[in-house]
Design an enzyme around this catalytic site. Sequence first.
Site, PDB file in Angstrom:
ATOM      1  N   ASP A 110       0.635  -1.341   0.105  1.00  0.00           N
ATOM      2  CA  ASP A 110       0.001  -0.039  -0.057  1.00  0.00           C
ATOM      3  C   ASP A 110       0.864   1.422   0.130  1.00  0.00           C
ATOM      4  OD1 ASP A 110      -2.583  -1.257  -0.254  1.00  0.00           O
ATOM      5  OD2 ASP A 110      -2.545  -1.763   1.964  1.00  0.00           O
ATOM      6  N   ASP A 175      -6.165  -4.207  -6.597  1.00  0.00           N
ATOM      7  CA  ASP A 175      -5.898  -2.895  -5.956  1.00  0.00           C
ATOM      8  C   ASP A 175      -4.332  -2.491  -6.363  1.00  0.00           C
ATOM      9  OD1 ASP A 175      -7.540  -4.747  -4.478  1.00  0.00           O
ATOM     10  OD2 ASP A 175      -7.874  -3.335  -2.862  1.00  0.00           O
TER      11      ASP A 175
HETATM   12  N1  GLY Z   1      -7.406  -2.199  -0.234  1.00  0.00           N
HETATM   13  C1  GLY Z   1      -8.045  -0.970  -0.977  1.00  0.00           C
HETATM   14  C2  GLY Z   1      -9.444  -1.064  -0.793  1.00  0.00           C
HETATM   15  O1  GLY Z   1     -10.294  -1.834  -0.045  1.00  0.00           O
HETATM   16  O2  GLY Z   1     -10.079  -0.868  -2.086  1.00  0.00           O
END
Ligand code: GLY
Length: 407
Positions: A110, A175
């Site tokens: 992230d 993601d």
């Molecule tokens: N991990 C990013 C989301 O929840 O979209």
Amino acid sequence: MNKWILISLLLMSWMPTQKIDLVQDNAKFADKQMRFMLQQLDGSKDSFPHSIYPEGKLKLVDIYGWTSGFFPGSLWLTYELNKKDTFLLREAKEWTKKLEPIKDLTSNHDIGFMMYCSYGNAYRITKNEAYKNILIQAANSLCTRFNPKVGCIKSWDNAYTIGKKVYYQYPVIMDNMMNLELLCFASKVTHNPKYKEIAISHADKTLENNIRSDYSSFHVVNYDSLTGKPLFKVTHQGYANNSTWARGEAWGIYGFTMMYRETKQQRYLDAACNMANYFLNNKNLPKDKIPYWDFNISLLGYTPPIHYDTSKVSLFKRDASSAAVVCSALFELYGFTKQEHYYKDAVAILQSLSSPKYRNNEGKNGFLLNHSVGNFPGGYDIDVPLCYADYYFLEALNRYQQLNKKG
Ligand code: GLY
């Protein structure tokens, strides 16, 4: 004067005003909400707004929360929208600075969200070299998670499938496409191709394994880290393993559009268009173009991996965050394809999000948008404001403004 000429002239004079109003009205609203949020945060040293709890209290994260970069990023974008207000500039700088230790984070993927939304905007707007160097270090940290055998960046460590049933050996989620922008940036500013090569390898594997033939998407692909082969494909935040989680699809549309911008490879533009078409032409997309959190809720052939007691919980919740991500991506996709319908759909989404149904009331909790879903199967952040919905809404407004400036 001919009646039709008169009508056309009236329409022409009305349309630009509409555009300006939509941007200006939201810019003013964002300015007020950001200031209100800052007042509420006064004294909370390292806590970043994420959402609200059911009783209405602010839900905060520390710098290590995956959403920590969105509030500093939203301050930069609101600063940009509001003709560069010095108060917002000072706050944007201060909130960005708090995230500096994240440049060394290697425990998850992230870091791209956290650093590129904060420091990325900071560098784009100020051109301050110190921001650039921090971003390069962040890109180095992200690269430590790349395994050449798999060809991807590993998303999570020590994680299990929904319900803690099976351990993920090497999970790669949709993601993760969003983190590749940081790598493309690093190659551009260092002239070292290694970052972009990793981004391309990751995007190609995502295209091969997370995307289905109809351009819907699997949320998670779990790889064997020794052979590099996919072991299984499941959902983590969607309705069913074979369903399409709306935000996963949104991350894909945005991510492949961005990868086309950075590489000019036709396969990425095709993927972005096909995923956008899946999203926009989906018969389960409501008329206002704000999706439910998954495209296949309660449909025959889609079985959730956990039990939902539908007498207690309504599954049909909208996710404004997915709509905001797609809206921003569509403005960019329109720029590349010149296909009017992407522009029109982006404006329609912007109008829906700006309507009282989705836009928050001024002076309420400091967020901009209501009705997002963070993690339905996880049972949290359901039908609430979310900082990333606000961030991509602001980015979409900025892109809309830029497109109209260019005529
Ligand atoms: N991990 C990013 C989301 O929840 O979209």
